[in-house]
Motif scaffolding. Structure first.
Motif, short mmCIF file in Angstrom:
data_model
loop_
_atom_site.label_atom_id
_atom_site.label_comp_id
_atom_site.label_asym_id
_atom_site.label_seq_id
_atom_site.Cartn_x
_atom_site.Cartn_y
_atom_site.Cartn_z
N LEU A 8 12.48 66.90 18.32
CA LEU A 8 13.66 67.63 17.87
C LEU A 8 14.75 66.68 17.39
CD1 LEU A 8 14.00 70.31 20.72
CD2 LEU A 8 13.02 70.62 18.44
N THR A 9 15.58 67.16 16.49
CA THR A 9 16.73 66.39 16.03
C THR A 9 17.97 67.30 16.03
OG1 THR A 9 16.27 66.93 13.71
CG2 THR A 9 15.37 64.84 14.56
N GLU A 10 19.12 66.68 16.13
CA GLU A 10 20.37 67.42 16.08
C GLU A 10 20.70 67.77 14.64
OE1 GLU A 10 23.49 65.41 18.23
OE2 GLU A 10 22.09 64.81 19.78
N PRO A 11 21.46 68.81 14.40
CA PRO A 11 22.10 69.68 15.38
C PRO A 11 21.14 70.76 15.88
CG PRO A 11 22.74 70.36 13.18
CD PRO A 11 21.86 69.14 13.02
N LEU A 12 21.37 71.18 17.11
CA LEU A 12 20.60 72.25 17.72
C LEU A 12 21.47 73.51 17.76
CD1 LEU A 12 19.08 70.35 20.77
CD2 LEU A 12 17.98 70.84 18.58
N ASP A 13 20.82 74.65 17.79
CA ASP A 13 21.55 75.91 17.89
C ASP A 13 21.88 76.17 19.36
OD1 ASP A 13 22.73 78.32 17.35
OD2 ASP A 13 20.83 79.43 17.22
N TRP A 14 22.80 75.38 19.88
CA TRP A 14 23.23 75.43 21.28
C TRP A 14 24.61 74.82 21.29
CZ3 TRP A 14 19.60 77.56 24.53
CH2 TRP A 14 19.85 77.54 25.90
N PRO A 15 25.59 75.41 21.98
CA PRO A 15 26.98 74.96 21.85
C PRO A 15 27.25 73.48 22.14
CG PRO A 15 26.91 77.07 22.97
CD PRO A 15 25.47 76.61 22.81
N ASP A 16 26.68 72.92 23.20
CA ASP A 16 27.00 71.54 23.58
C ASP A 16 25.71 70.81 23.93
OD1 ASP A 16 28.16 69.18 24.42
OD2 ASP A 16 29.16 70.04 26.16
N ALA A 17 24.82 70.67 22.94
CA ALA A 17 23.51 70.05 23.18
C ALA A 17 23.41 68.69 22.52
CB ALA A 17 22.41 70.96 22.65
N THR A 18 22.75 67.80 23.24
CA THR A 18 22.46 66.46 22.74
C THR A 18 20.96 66.24 22.88
OG1 THR A 18 24.58 65.67 23.57
CG2 THR A 18 22.93 64.00 23.06
N VAL A 19 20.33 65.70 21.85
CA VAL A 19 18.92 65.35 21.92
C VAL A 19 18.83 63.86 22.25
CG1 VAL A 19 16.74 65.16 20.65
CG2 VAL A 19 18.26 67.09 20.24
N VAL A 20 18.02 63.53 23.26
CA VAL A 20 17.79 62.14 23.60
C VAL A 20 16.29 61.90 23.50
CG1 VAL A 20 18.00 60.36 25.36
CG2 VAL A 20 19.78 62.11 25.15
N SER A 21 15.92 60.98 22.64
CA SER A 21 14.52 60.65 22.44
C SER A 21 14.09 59.62 23.47
CB SER A 21 14.31 60.10 21.03
OG SER A 21 12.95 59.85 20.79
N GLY A 22 12.87 59.74 23.92
CA GLY A 22 12.36 58.76 24.87
C GLY A 22 11.62 59.42 26.00
N ASP A 23 11.18 58.61 26.92
CA ASP A 23 10.46 59.08 28.09
C ASP A 23 11.44 59.76 29.04
OD1 ASP A 23 9.57 58.14 31.11
OD2 ASP A 23 7.89 58.80 29.85
N ALA A 24 11.07 60.94 29.53
CA ALA A 24 11.98 61.72 30.40
C ALA A 24 12.37 60.94 31.64
CB ALA A 24 11.32 63.04 30.78
N VAL A 25 11.46 60.16 32.20
CA VAL A 25 11.77 59.39 33.41
C VAL A 25 12.91 58.41 33.11
CG1 VAL A 25 10.87 57.66 35.02
CG2 VAL A 25 9.50 59.70 34.46
N ASP A 26 12.84 57.72 31.99
CA ASP A 26 13.90 56.77 31.63
C ASP A 26 15.21 57.49 31.33
OD1 ASP A 26 12.05 54.68 31.86
OD2 ASP A 26 11.53 54.78 29.73
N VAL A 27 15.12 58.59 30.60
CA VAL A 27 16.32 59.34 30.22
C VAL A 27 17.03 59.88 31.45
CG1 VAL A 27 17.17 61.40 29.02
CG2 VAL A 27 15.46 59.92 27.91
N VAL A 28 16.28 60.51 32.35
CA VAL A 28 16.91 61.11 33.54
C VAL A 28 17.40 60.04 34.51
CG1 VAL A 28 16.50 62.59 35.55
CG2 VAL A 28 15.77 63.33 33.27
N ALA A 29 16.67 58.94 34.65
CA ALA A 29 17.16 57.85 35.50
C ALA A 29 18.52 57.37 35.02
CB ALA A 29 16.15 56.70 35.52
N ARG A 30 18.68 57.24 33.70
CA ARG A 30 19.96 56.82 33.14
C ARG A 30 21.04 57.89 33.35
NH1 ARG A 30 18.76 56.47 28.13
NH2 ARG A 30 20.04 58.15 27.34
N LEU A 31 20.68 59.17 33.10
CA LEU A 31 21.64 60.26 33.31
C LEU A 31 22.12 60.32 34.76
CD1 LEU A 31 20.13 63.23 31.24
CD2 LEU A 31 22.31 62.05 30.82
#
Length: 192
Positions: free
Chosen positions: A91-114
């Motif tokens: 997926l790429t931005e913009p998304l049809d969602w009021p305050d959405a951000t797309v982050v590419s990468g492995d979910a484990v790395d993304v969530v660990a950072r979040l």
């Protein structure tokens, strides 16, 4: 300080996240206590985290529904208005969602950072395969399972914990909603 991450999921008693056939949303078992409790849960400041598949399913469901449909319950509207991170390589931005951000990468790395960076708790509703991977990586602090009083053995879809690792669960909270639906909140730890 590390933000807490809650894997929030609906399930039939036999462990399915959805069902085919003539089952409706909530397996037809929603009631006023469940809906009020869900609104209260989502009324708190938090950041949603969804995988691409679940995000697409929510988007389709909302686009295909009318204003009176179950899918537009107040808690769902509130969820849609919370900040959202979608973990996706497609997926790429913009998304049809009021305050959405797309982050590419492995979910484990993304969530660990979040978890390190977020000032508010993190919550995911659904996103089964992503959350199974996050549990295996030790990133899920709470598993919140809302168990609806149905068995969907012949029509069940999306086994919630299919191919998950083994976990011991410490029961943190439990409640009965509308005299029939159980909410169970656990702290998962890998079973060694």
């Amino acid at each position: 300080m590390t933000a807490t991450y809650t894997f929030d999921v609906f399930s039939s008693l036999d462990g399915y996240g959805a069902a085919g056939g003539d089952w409706t949303g909530y397996w037809g078992k929603q009631g006023p206590e469940l809906l009020a409790h869900r609104l209260d849960l989502y009324g708190q400041e938090q950041r949603m985290v969804l995988g691409a598949h679940t995000f697409a399913a929510f988007s389709r469901m909302l686009a295909d529904s009318d204003a009176d449909a179950d899918v537009r319950d107040p808690w769902v509207t509130r969820m849609r208005n919370l900040p959202l991170t979608v973990v996706s390589t497609t997926l790429t931005e913009p998304l049809d969602w009021p305050d959405a951000t797309v982050v590419s990468g492995d979910a484990v790395d993304v969530v660990a950072r979040l978890k390190k960076e977020s000032d508010v708790p993190l919550r995911s509703h659904g996103s089964l395969s992503m959350n199974r991977a996050l549990m295996a990586a030790g990133l899920v602090d709470r598993v919140q399972v809302t168990v609806f009083p149905v068995i969907t053995g012949s029509s069940g879809l999306d086994p919630v914990f299919r191919d998950a690792a083994d976990f011991d669960l410490e029961l943190l909270e439990t409640r009965t909603l509308d005299g029939r639906t159980q909410e169970l909140v656990y702290r998962p730890t890998p079973h060694l």
